[in-house]
Design a protein around this motif. Structure first.
Motif, PDB file in Angstrom:
ATOM      1  N   ILE A  14       0.814  -1.211   0.000  1.00  0.00           N
ATOM      2  CA  ILE A  14       0.000   0.000   0.000  1.00  0.00           C
ATOM      3  C   ILE A  14       0.851   1.265   0.000  1.00  0.00           C
ATOM      4  CG2 ILE A  14      -0.150   0.302   2.505  1.00  0.00           C
ATOM      5  CD1 ILE A  14      -3.095   0.918   2.201  1.00  0.00           C
ATOM      6  N   ALA A  15       2.176   1.090   0.019  1.00  0.00           N
ATOM      7  CA  ALA A  15       3.093   2.221   0.187  1.00  0.00           C
ATOM      8  C   ALA A  15       2.877   3.357  -0.818  1.00  0.00           C
ATOM      9  CB  ALA A  15       4.546   1.727   0.124  1.00  0.00           C
ATOM     10  N   PRO A  16       2.794   3.108  -2.142  1.00  0.00           N
ATOM     11  CA  PRO A  16       2.602   4.235  -3.069  1.00  0.00           C
ATOM     12  C   PRO A  16       1.320   5.012  -2.805  1.00  0.00           C
ATOM     13  CG  PRO A  16       3.292   2.256  -4.246  1.00  0.00           C
ATOM     14  CD  PRO A  16       2.938   1.829  -2.857  1.00  0.00           C
ATOM     15  N   TRP A  17       0.245   4.304  -2.475  1.00  0.00           N
ATOM     16  CA  TRP A  17      -1.026   4.980  -2.227  1.00  0.00           C
ATOM     17  C   TRP A  17      -1.004   5.756  -0.914  1.00  0.00           C
ATOM     18  CZ3 TRP A  17      -3.803   5.365  -6.349  1.00  0.00           C
ATOM     19  CH2 TRP A  17      -3.733   4.365  -7.322  1.00  0.00           C
ATOM     20  N   ALA A  18      -0.324   5.217   0.096  1.00  0.00           N
ATOM     21  CA  ALA A  18      -0.211   5.932   1.364  1.00  0.00           C
ATOM     22  C   ALA A  18       0.601   7.214   1.193  1.00  0.00           C
ATOM     23  CB  ALA A  18       0.453   5.022   2.414  1.00  0.00           C
ATOM     24  N   ILE A  65      -2.203   8.762   8.927  1.00  0.00           N
ATOM     25  CA  ILE A  65      -2.150   8.067   7.634  1.00  0.00           C
ATOM     26  C   ILE A  65      -1.057   7.012   7.648  1.00  0.00           C
ATOM     27  CG2 ILE A  65      -1.588   8.364   5.187  1.00  0.00           C
ATOM     28  CD1 ILE A  65      -2.948  11.083   5.278  1.00  0.00           C
ATOM     29  N   ALA A  66       0.116   7.373   8.188  1.00  0.00           N
ATOM     30  CA  ALA A  66       1.227   6.423   8.264  1.00  0.00           C
ATOM     31  C   ALA A  66       0.861   5.237   9.155  1.00  0.00           C
ATOM     32  CB  ALA A  66       2.474   7.129   8.793  1.00  0.00           C
ATOM     33  N   VAL A  67       0.252   5.508  10.297  1.00  0.00           N
ATOM     34  CA  VAL A  67      -0.130   4.431  11.216  1.00  0.00           C
ATOM     35  C   VAL A  67      -1.173   3.525  10.578  1.00  0.00           C
ATOM     36  CG1 VAL A  67      -1.258   3.926  13.413  1.00  0.00           C
ATOM     37  CG2 VAL A  67       0.451   5.748  13.293  1.00  0.00           C
ATOM     38  N   GLY A  68      -2.204   4.124   9.982  1.00  0.00           N
ATOM     39  CA  GLY A  68      -3.259   3.327   9.358  1.00  0.00           C
ATOM     40  C   GLY A  68      -2.743   2.488   8.205  1.00  0.00           C
ATOM     41  N   ALA A  69      -1.872   3.078   7.373  1.00  0.00           N
ATOM     42  CA  ALA A  69      -1.298   2.314   6.260  1.00  0.00           C
ATOM     43  C   ALA A  69      -0.451   1.167   6.782  1.00  0.00           C
ATOM     44  CB  ALA A  69      -0.460   3.240   5.383  1.00  0.00           C
ATOM     45  N   GLY A  70       0.302   1.418   7.863  1.00  0.00           N
ATOM     46  CA  GLY A  70       1.109   0.353   8.443  1.00  0.00           C
ATOM     47  C   GLY A  70       0.266  -0.799   8.953  1.00  0.00           C
ATOM     48  N   VAL A  71      -0.844  -0.489   9.617  1.00  0.00           N
ATOM     49  CA  VAL A  71      -1.718  -1.549  10.133  1.00  0.00           C
ATOM     50  C   VAL A  71      -2.269  -2.382   8.985  1.00  0.00           C
ATOM     51  CG1 VAL A  71      -3.869  -2.033  11.335  1.00  0.00           C
ATOM     52  CG2 VAL A  71      -2.333  -0.260  12.201  1.00  0.00           C
ATOM     53  N   ILE A  72      -2.752  -1.723   7.934  1.00  0.00           N
ATOM     54  CA  ILE A  72      -3.310  -2.453   6.787  1.00  0.00           C
ATOM     55  C   ILE A  72      -2.257  -3.371   6.179  1.00  0.00           C
ATOM     56  CG2 ILE A  72      -4.199  -2.178   4.443  1.00  0.00           C
ATOM     57  CD1 ILE A  72      -5.529   0.423   5.387  1.00  0.00           C
ATOM     58  N   ARG A  79      -4.362 -11.897   6.309  1.00  0.00           N
ATOM     59  CA  ARG A  79      -5.495 -11.872   5.382  1.00  0.00           C
ATOM     60  C   ARG A  79      -5.338 -12.907   4.270  1.00  0.00           C
ATOM     61  NH1 ARG A  79      -4.469  -6.351   5.047  1.00  0.00           N
ATOM     62  NH2 ARG A  79      -4.044  -6.643   2.822  1.00  0.00           N
ATOM     63  N   SER A  80      -4.104 -13.137   3.851  1.00  0.00           N
ATOM     64  CA  SER A  80      -3.865 -14.073   2.747  1.00  0.00           C
ATOM     65  C   SER A  80      -3.756 -15.519   3.227  1.00  0.00           C
ATOM     66  CB  SER A  80      -2.587 -13.694   1.999  1.00  0.00           C
ATOM     67  OG  SER A  80      -1.467 -13.732   2.871  1.00  0.00           O
ATOM     68  N   GLY A  81      -3.786 -15.741   4.554  1.00  0.00           N
ATOM     69  CA  GLY A  81      -3.713 -17.094   5.100  1.00  0.00           C
ATOM     70  C   GLY A  81      -2.356 -17.743   4.933  1.00  0.00           C
ATOM     71  N   MET A  82      -1.290 -16.926   4.918  1.00  0.00           N
ATOM     72  CA  MET A  82       0.055 -17.442   4.661  1.00  0.00           C
ATOM     73  C   MET A  82       0.931 -17.495   5.906  1.00  0.00           C
ATOM     74  SD  MET A  82       0.943 -15.450   1.116  1.00  0.00           S
ATOM     75  CE  MET A  82       2.636 -16.051   1.194  1.00  0.00           C
ATOM     76  N   LEU A 159      -2.575  -7.711  15.781  1.00  0.00           N
ATOM     77  CA  LEU A 159      -4.036  -7.642  15.881  1.00  0.00           C
ATOM     78  C   LEU A 159      -4.651  -7.553  14.493  1.00  0.00           C
ATOM     79  CD1 LEU A 159      -4.262  -5.002  18.771  1.00  0.00           C
ATOM     80  CD2 LEU A 159      -4.493  -7.485  18.986  1.00  0.00           C
ATOM     81  N   PRO A 160      -4.654  -8.643  13.742  1.00  0.00           N
ATOM     82  CA  PRO A 160      -5.152  -8.631  12.361  1.00  0.00           C
ATOM     83  C   PRO A 160      -6.676  -8.647  12.281  1.00  0.00           C
ATOM     84  CG  PRO A 160      -4.412 -10.832  12.924  1.00  0.00           C
ATOM     85  CD  PRO A 160      -4.104  -9.973  14.118  1.00  0.00           C
ATOM     86  N   HIS A 161      -7.299  -7.569  12.734  1.00  0.00           N
ATOM     87  CA  HIS A 161      -8.759  -7.473  12.712  1.00  0.00           C
ATOM     88  C   HIS A 161      -9.158  -6.347  11.763  1.00  0.00           C
ATOM     89  CE1 HIS A 161     -12.899  -6.730  14.052  1.00  0.00           C
ATOM     90  NE2 HIS A 161     -12.859  -7.950  14.584  1.00  0.00           N
ATOM     91  N   PRO A 162     -10.257  -6.472  11.022  1.00  0.00           N
ATOM     92  CA  PRO A 162     -10.654  -5.419  10.067  1.00  0.00           C
ATOM     93  C   PRO A 162     -10.831  -4.038  10.692  1.00  0.00           C
ATOM     94  CG  PRO A 162     -11.917  -7.425   9.678  1.00  0.00           C
ATOM     95  CD  PRO A 162     -11.132  -7.657  10.930  1.00  0.00           C
ATOM     96  N   LEU A 163     -11.169  -4.000  11.980  1.00  0.00           N
ATOM     97  CA  LEU A 163     -11.382  -2.704  12.624  1.00  0.00           C
ATOM     98  C   LEU A 163     -10.101  -2.086  13.178  1.00  0.00           C
ATOM     99  CD1 LEU A 163     -14.698  -3.342  14.613  1.00  0.00           C
ATOM    100  CD2 LEU A 163     -14.397  -2.096  12.466  1.00  0.00           C
ATOM    101  N   THR A 164      -9.015  -2.840  13.198  1.00  0.00           N
ATOM    102  CA  THR A 164      -7.788  -2.333  13.819  1.00  0.00           C
ATOM    103  C   THR A 164      -7.280  -1.073  13.122  1.00  0.00           C
ATOM    104  OG1 THR A 164      -7.157  -4.576  14.476  1.00  0.00           O
ATOM    105  CG2 THR A 164      -5.437  -2.898  14.497  1.00  0.00           C
ATOM    106  N   ALA A 165      -7.233  -1.107  11.788  1.00  0.00           N
ATOM    107  CA  ALA A 165      -6.681   0.046  11.042  1.00  0.00           C
ATOM    108  C   ALA A 165      -7.511   1.311  11.243  1.00  0.00           C
ATOM    109  CB  ALA A 165      -6.564  -0.300   9.566  1.00  0.00           C
ATOM    110  N   PRO A 166      -8.840   1.289  11.010  1.00  0.00           N
ATOM    111  CA  PRO A 166      -9.594   2.538  11.203  1.00  0.00           C
ATOM    112  C   PRO A 166      -9.608   3.022  12.641  1.00  0.00           C
ATOM    113  CG  PRO A 166     -11.086   0.702  10.758  1.00  0.00           C
ATOM    114  CD  PRO A 166      -9.694   0.215  10.471  1.00  0.00           C
ATOM    115  N   VAL A 167      -9.691   2.086  13.600  1.00  0.00           N
ATOM    116  CA  VAL A 167      -9.718   2.504  15.006  1.00  0.00           C
ATOM    117  C   VAL A 167      -8.396   3.145  15.397  1.00  0.00           C
ATOM    118  CG1 VAL A 167      -9.777   1.663  17.388  1.00  0.00           C
ATOM    119  CG2 VAL A 167     -11.475   0.855  15.738  1.00  0.00           C
TER     120      VAL A 167
END
Length: 462
Positions: A14-18, A65-72, A79-82, A159-167
């Motif tokens: 996500i780095a270029p978009w962040a 923005i930096a924190v949120g991008a890092g969490v994502i 997310r990829s199950g790897m 904490l790989p939860h969908p709400l972690t980044a926005p919160v």
């Protein structure tokens, strides 16, 4: 191979978009809205330190923005199950973590530096004042972007939860605003929040100093750098940690950095600001001296200044030199004064707006060569009386009635007409009486004792 892996991370992360979001938000804020960053004397394109300070101010938006991008980005493997597959690979986990962290932090820092570069280019085109005081401010800001991105990566991995980044992004944004208001001059929250000063000073974002002659202290820069490096290291270790023991040890750099940084940081936000000695050094043309920061104004003020000293030389105890005041006045503060020195404020409206040499001389001899006794931000009746008295004395020296530049900014059309009539009252007096009253006005201006308008008109203008 390493370069190829880094390019792959740049493409798939996500780095270029962040980084793009950071640039768009920062420049959009600066160019779309009007504020101190667009106005003299705190214009972000006026000199290098202010360009750097406004870039740091914008971390209140860029750090979340930096924190949120890092969490994502930190949640990618989950997310990829790897996760289980990657733990079986022979390559150490920190190899992948370093590439990912480097890609994200590198582009976010690049975006941050681009924002500063836009201000720096404006400074270059405006011929603004240069000092290396901008460098530590920008370096600590870049460390802030790295720390935000890497701590976000670590939290996203833990904490790989969908709400972690926005919160976490929202919490970071609210925290930045609160900490910035707590150190902002004139803020209702300044000094009111039950937070220790060192907590406030840990924020990578800060409010721009109200005085352009100030910069950050070395203790402030060093303390914040240590704290942000520790925070970044902890985030990186969380990202690379593969066991509970490694995750527990990952917090060690953060704790150590905090223990080192707190004693280094200034005791209060006010002590985080110091005068830049290069900015306040004096540059002179004969008896006329200005600060190094305003050296470009010396050519504008030198000739008219010498003429002002000649005109004032006809009075008793006349000033023999002109020196610029080397800091910005407080909200209710009046300028300092001295009998042998005409202390001028190049950030005041009459001198800032004056472009014609006659207008510069007029501004200098106003008040019979004394600074205003009214607050520099005043707008009441006493301020208008002060402007009227200063306009009368300036016109007496120049032999022609003319308002001071910016002097009647608060005056209505009716008040302007009253000022004109007051001049007529003064001009009707005998020449020797006029001179006596100008001398008396100067004495009142040197002590700020007495009503200068009443001294000039004998109370007839009331």
């Amino acid at each position: 191979m390493n370069a190829r892996i880094l390019r792959i991370e740049l493409r798939r992360s996500i780095a270029p978009w962040a980084a793009l979001a950071a640039v768009v938000v920062a420049l959009g804020f600066l160019f779309a809205f009007s504020g101190p960053w667009t106005r003299f004397p705190l214009d972000w394109g006026s000199h290098w330190v202010l360009a750097a300070e406004w870039s740091r101010f914008l971390l209140v938006f860029l750090w979340p923005i930096a924190v949120g991008a890092g969490v994502i980005q930190g949640m990618r493997d989950s997310r990829s199950g790897m996760v289980e597959l990657l733990t079986t690979m022979p390559r150490p986990g920190w190899h992948r973590a370093a590439k990912l962290a480097g890609a994200l932090a590198g582009l976010l820092v690049l975006g941050y530096l681009l924002v500063f570069a836009v201000g720096a280019v404006q400074v270059l085109f405006n011929g603004g004042f240069f000092t290396f005081g901008w460098l530590p401010i920008v370096v600590v800001g870049a460390l802030g972007m790295i720390a935000g991105a890497w701590i976000g990566l670590g939290v996203g991995r833990l904490l790989p939860h969908p709400l972690t980044a926005p919160v976490l992004a929202v919490v970071s944004f609210v925290g930045m605003i609160v900490l910035q208001l707590a150190q902002s001059e004139g803020s209702v929250l300044a000094g009111e929040l039950p937070l220790p000063s060192w907590v406030v000073l840990l924020s990578p974002a800060f409010d721009v100093f109200n005085d352009p002659f100030l910069t950050t202290s070395s203790r402030m820069d060093l303390g914040q750098a240590v704290w942000l490096i520790g925070l970044a290291a902890t985030g990186l270790l969380f990202l690379a940690a593969g066991s509970r023991r490694a995750k527990a040890l990952a917090a060690v750099p953060l704790v150590a950095a905090l223990a080192i940084a707190v004693p280094i940081l200034p005791a209060t936000p006010a002590e985080a600001k110091v005068v830049d000695p290069l900015a306040t050094a004096m540059v002179c043309d004969g008896p006329v001296c200005v600060t190094k920061m305003h050296e470009a104004e010396l050519g504008k003020i030198a000739g008219p200044g010498k003429e002002a000293l000649r005109l004032l030389g006809t009075l008793p105890d006349a000033p023999v030199k002109i020196v610029e005041f080397d800091r910005r006045l407080g909200y209710e503060e009046v300028p300092p004064r001295a009998a042998d020195t005409l202390i001028v404020d190049l950030m005041s409206l009459p001198l800032y707006l004056a472009t014609d040499p006659d207008d510069v001389t007029r501004a200098l001899v106003a008040g019979a060569g004394t600074p205003s006794c009214a607050s520099s931000r005043g707008s009441g009746a006493s301020y208008l009386d002060d402007v009227t008295a200063r306009t009368i004395s300036a016109s007496w020296f120049l032999g022609e009635w003319k308002p001071l530049k910016g002097g009647n900014i608060w005056a209505s059309q009716e008040t302007t007409g009253q000022i004109d009539r007051t001049w007529g009252t003064f001009r009707a007096l005998p020449p020797d009486v006029q001179r006596t009253r100008i001398v008396a006005q100067r004495q009142a201006g040197l002590t700020c004792q007495g009503d200068q308008l009443e001294i000039l008109t004998g109370g007839l203008a009331r």
